[in-house]
Design a protein around this motif. Structure first.
Motif, mmCIF file in Angstrom:
data_model
loop_
_atom_site.group_PDB
_atom_site.id
_atom_site.type_symbol
_atom_site.label_atom_id
_atom_site.label_comp_id
_atom_site.label_asym_id
_atom_site.label_seq_id
_atom_site.Cartn_x
_atom_site.Cartn_y
_atom_site.Cartn_z
ATOM 1 N N ILE A 95 0.651 -1.255 -0.059
ATOM 2 C CA ILE A 95 -0.003 -0.025 -0.095
ATOM 3 C C ILE A 95 0.866 1.239 0.053
ATOM 4 N N LEU A 96 2.032 1.314 0.919
ATOM 5 C CA LEU A 96 2.899 2.479 1.080
ATOM 6 C C LEU A 96 3.311 2.588 -0.563
ATOM 7 N N SER A 97 3.722 1.648 -1.123
ATOM 8 C CA SER A 97 4.693 1.455 -2.330
ATOM 9 C C SER A 97 3.795 2.215 -3.252
ATOM 10 N N VAL A 98 2.486 1.927 -3.455
ATOM 11 C CA VAL A 98 1.582 2.606 -4.264
ATOM 12 C C VAL A 98 1.337 3.953 -4.095
ATOM 13 N N MET A 99 0.952 4.302 -2.656
ATOM 14 C CA MET A 99 1.026 5.623 -2.196
ATOM 15 C C MET A 99 2.000 6.595 -2.892
ATOM 16 N N TYR A 100 3.305 5.827 -2.545
ATOM 17 C CA TYR A 100 4.472 6.578 -3.047
ATOM 18 C C TYR A 100 4.547 6.840 -4.436
ATOM 19 N N ILE A 101 4.442 5.661 -5.099
ATOM 20 C CA ILE A 101 4.716 5.844 -6.564
ATOM 21 C C ILE A 101 3.721 6.875 -7.229
ATOM 22 N N LEU A 102 2.594 6.670 -6.974
ATOM 23 C CA LEU A 102 1.802 7.644 -7.368
ATOM 24 C C LEU A 102 1.694 9.209 -7.177
ATOM 25 N N SER A 103 2.462 9.477 -5.910
ATOM 26 C CA SER A 103 2.672 10.749 -5.537
ATOM 27 C C SER A 103 4.196 11.337 -5.841
ATOM 28 N N ALA A 104 5.198 10.545 -5.498
ATOM 29 C CA ALA A 104 6.584 10.965 -5.786
ATOM 30 C C ALA A 104 6.795 11.113 -7.213
ATOM 31 N N PHE A 105 6.303 10.309 -8.079
ATOM 32 C CA PHE A 105 6.544 10.297 -9.501
ATOM 33 C C PHE A 105 5.562 10.947 -10.455
ATOM 34 N N ASN A 106 4.739 11.714 -9.698
ATOM 35 C CA ASN A 106 3.656 12.508 -10.505
ATOM 36 C C ASN A 106 4.257 13.572 -11.178
ATOM 37 N N VAL A 107 3.795 14.072 -12.317
ATOM 38 C CA VAL A 107 4.834 15.172 -13.162
ATOM 39 C C VAL A 107 3.613 16.551 -13.339
ATOM 40 N N LYS A 108 2.204 15.992 -12.726
ATOM 41 C CA LYS A 108 1.244 17.294 -13.239
ATOM 42 C C LYS A 108 0.149 17.085 -12.317
ATOM 43 N N ASN A 109 -0.335 18.135 -11.644
ATOM 44 C CA ASN A 109 -1.550 18.292 -10.912
ATOM 45 C C ASN A 109 -1.543 19.481 -10.537
ATOM 46 N N ALA A 110 -2.974 20.052 -9.899
ATOM 47 C CA ALA A 110 -3.386 21.347 -9.791
ATOM 48 C C ALA A 110 -2.264 22.302 -8.937
ATOM 49 N N ASP A 111 -1.458 22.008 -8.168
ATOM 50 C CA ASP A 111 -0.294 22.768 -7.465
ATOM 51 C C ASP A 111 1.012 22.442 -8.119
ATOM 52 N N TYR A 112 1.239 21.569 -8.869
ATOM 53 C CA TYR A 112 2.528 20.946 -9.222
ATOM 54 C C TYR A 112 3.470 22.291 -9.668
ATOM 55 N N ALA A 113 3.025 23.014 -10.576
ATOM 56 C CA ALA A 113 3.722 24.075 -11.341
ATOM 57 C C ALA A 113 4.178 25.083 -9.997
ATOM 58 N N THR A 114 2.994 25.208 -9.241
ATOM 59 C CA THR A 114 3.228 26.436 -8.105
ATOM 60 C C THR A 114 4.219 25.848 -7.086
ATOM 61 N N TYR A 115 4.615 24.522 -6.693
ATOM 62 C CA TYR A 115 5.672 24.037 -5.845
ATOM 63 C C TYR A 115 7.044 24.152 -6.621
ATOM 64 N N GLN A 116 6.870 23.922 -7.639
ATOM 65 C CA GLN A 116 8.168 23.535 -8.444
ATOM 66 C C GLN A 116 8.662 24.878 -8.724
ATOM 67 N N SER A 117 7.820 25.993 -9.308
ATOM 68 C CA SER A 117 8.273 27.312 -9.479
ATOM 69 C C SER A 117 8.926 27.937 -8.078
ATOM 70 N N SER A 118 8.224 27.721 -6.911
ATOM 71 C CA SER A 118 8.679 28.176 -5.547
ATOM 72 C C SER A 118 10.041 27.498 -5.196
ATOM 73 N N TYR A 119 10.077 26.177 -5.423
ATOM 74 C CA TYR A 119 11.470 25.657 -5.283
ATOM 75 C C TYR A 119 12.538 26.117 -6.121
ATOM 76 N N GLN A 120 12.192 26.389 -7.293
ATOM 77 C CA GLN A 120 13.447 26.975 -8.148
ATOM 78 C C GLN A 120 13.566 28.344 -7.932
ATOM 79 N N ASN A 121 12.685 29.048 -7.489
ATOM 80 C CA ASN A 121 12.959 30.529 -6.933
ATOM 81 C C ASN A 121 13.649 30.648 -5.924
ATOM 82 N N MET A 122 13.162 29.625 -4.660
ATOM 83 C CA MET A 122 14.081 29.811 -3.689
ATOM 84 C C MET A 122 15.680 29.378 -3.845
#
Length: 375
Positions: free
Chosen positions: A26-53
């Protein structure tokens, strides 16, 4: 393929309730679906904040707890994609530890969590970070109260150790506040819980305090808190935060009101029947305190009337409800209170999914299932 993994993990957790192999799956499925996700409603926002930081340094950003955490990775040359791999691993480890403090039946708790609120939690990374810390703190708090009630603490124990154990939940909650300001609500609820839990008529006391909170909010107390929290560097962009302190709902809050009602009824109507069994062992005390703490969900009602964004306050209570119900034994005979509680329990899960995840499916759970680097 991802949908098959998602459904199979839920089913496996409900069937194999104690299997460690199933927990890993179960943890593996949860982890795979989240850690290797490349697009969602907030993905671009968090990615931009991380890079700007990385380009500007963490001093230009708020949410100091979260930005300092990300800076530990970014300053060592870790890009956002690899940061997600580390981030979700840490989050799920903390979550498992928190759940395990309250129950051995981790798998069904994770299964219900995958139905709600996994699909939206992992998209909102700051909220997830704060929520797993809140869950850990509340689990430690309840565990401490059980030990205190049983008087298992040796009177000759070292005072320093006792103080550390009792203060640790509050230290974790204070850190969670620096990650997402909504954790301040749970800090207040935890202090309230340890103050009134043994004074009887807790439901009535919480109701009165909820009314008091309503008065504070409507006389403008919340914007004042927001202002000073911003001065301390706890909050993010002030214009965005003041949006939380502005009344923006008409009758939409009724949807979340129903959810709060279902959660409170699910545990406490059932608990009335359970109390009559006069269970006073360690396990019984633990679930008594879970039920008591869940009553503090009523304190969120004034905030929900003011702004729908505060609906996220209910998510940690949902996990506590899962923990409470996976512990319950199958009914040998049908009791009205237990039946009503169970119907409210199952109804709250379906209802929460319907009002919180389904409307934004494309950017939350749907995005996790559709956009993955491994599939």
């Amino acid at each position: 393929m991802t949908l098959i993994l998602y459904i199979s993990a839920i089913v496996a957790g409900l069937i194999f309730r104690r299997s460690k192999i199933c927990t890993i799956y179960i943890l593996s499925v949860m982890y795979i679906l989240s850690a290797f996700n490349v697009k969602n409603a907030d993905y671009a926002t968090y990615q931009s904040s991380y890079q700007n930081m990385l380009g500007s340094g963490r001093t230009l950003f708020r949410y100091r707890g979260y930005t300092d955490f990300t800076y530990l990775f970014g300053s060592n040359g870790i890009d956002f994609e690899h940061y997600m791999i580390y981030f979700y691993l840490i989050m799920f480890v903390i979550m498992i530890v928190a759940i395990r403090l309250l129950t051995e039946k981790v798998n069904p708790v994770l299964s219900y969590y995958m139905i709600f609120s996994y699909g939206i939690d992992v998209v909102q990374m700051k909220s997830l970070f704060a929520d797993v810390l809140i869950l850990l703190a509340v689990s430690l708090l309840i565990r401490n109260e059980v030990i205190k009630a049983e008087d298992e603490m040796d009177h000759a124990a070292k005072v320093k150790r006792r103080i550390l154990r009792r203060s640790l939940p509050y230290m974790i909650l204070i850190y969670a506040v620096t990650i997402h300001f909504s954790a301040l609500f749970f800090l207040a609820c935890s202090l309230l819980f340890v103050t009134i839990k043994n004074k009887g008529k807790m439901l009535k006391r919480v109701f009165y305090i909820s009314i008091f909170f309503s008065v504070l909010i409507y006389v403008g107390f919340l914007p004042v808190v927001m202002h000073y929290a911003n001065v301390l560097g706890i909050l993010g962009d002030m214009d965005y935060m003041m949006h939380w302190a502005t009344r923006s709902t008409r009758f939409g809050f009724i949807l979340t009101f129903v959810l709060v009602g279902l959660v409170v009824i699910a545990i406490n109507v059932d608990r009335l029947s359970w109390d009559r069994d006069d269970t006073r062992d360690r396990v019984g005390l633990k679930y008594k305190f879970i039920a008591d703490y869940t009553l503090t969900a009523m304190l969120a009602l004034p905030f929900l009337v003011m702004n729908g964004h505060f609906s996220r306050l209910i998510r940690p209570y949902m996990i506590l409800m899962y923990i409470y119900y996976v512990h319950k034994k199958k009914m040998q005979k049908i009791r009205t209170g237990e039946l009503i509680g169970y119907l409210c329990y199952m109804g709250s899960i379906v209802y929460a999914f319907w009002i919180d995840i389904y409307p934004s499916m494309e950017g939350t759970l749907g995005a996790l299932l559709e956009f993955n680097r491994l599939f």
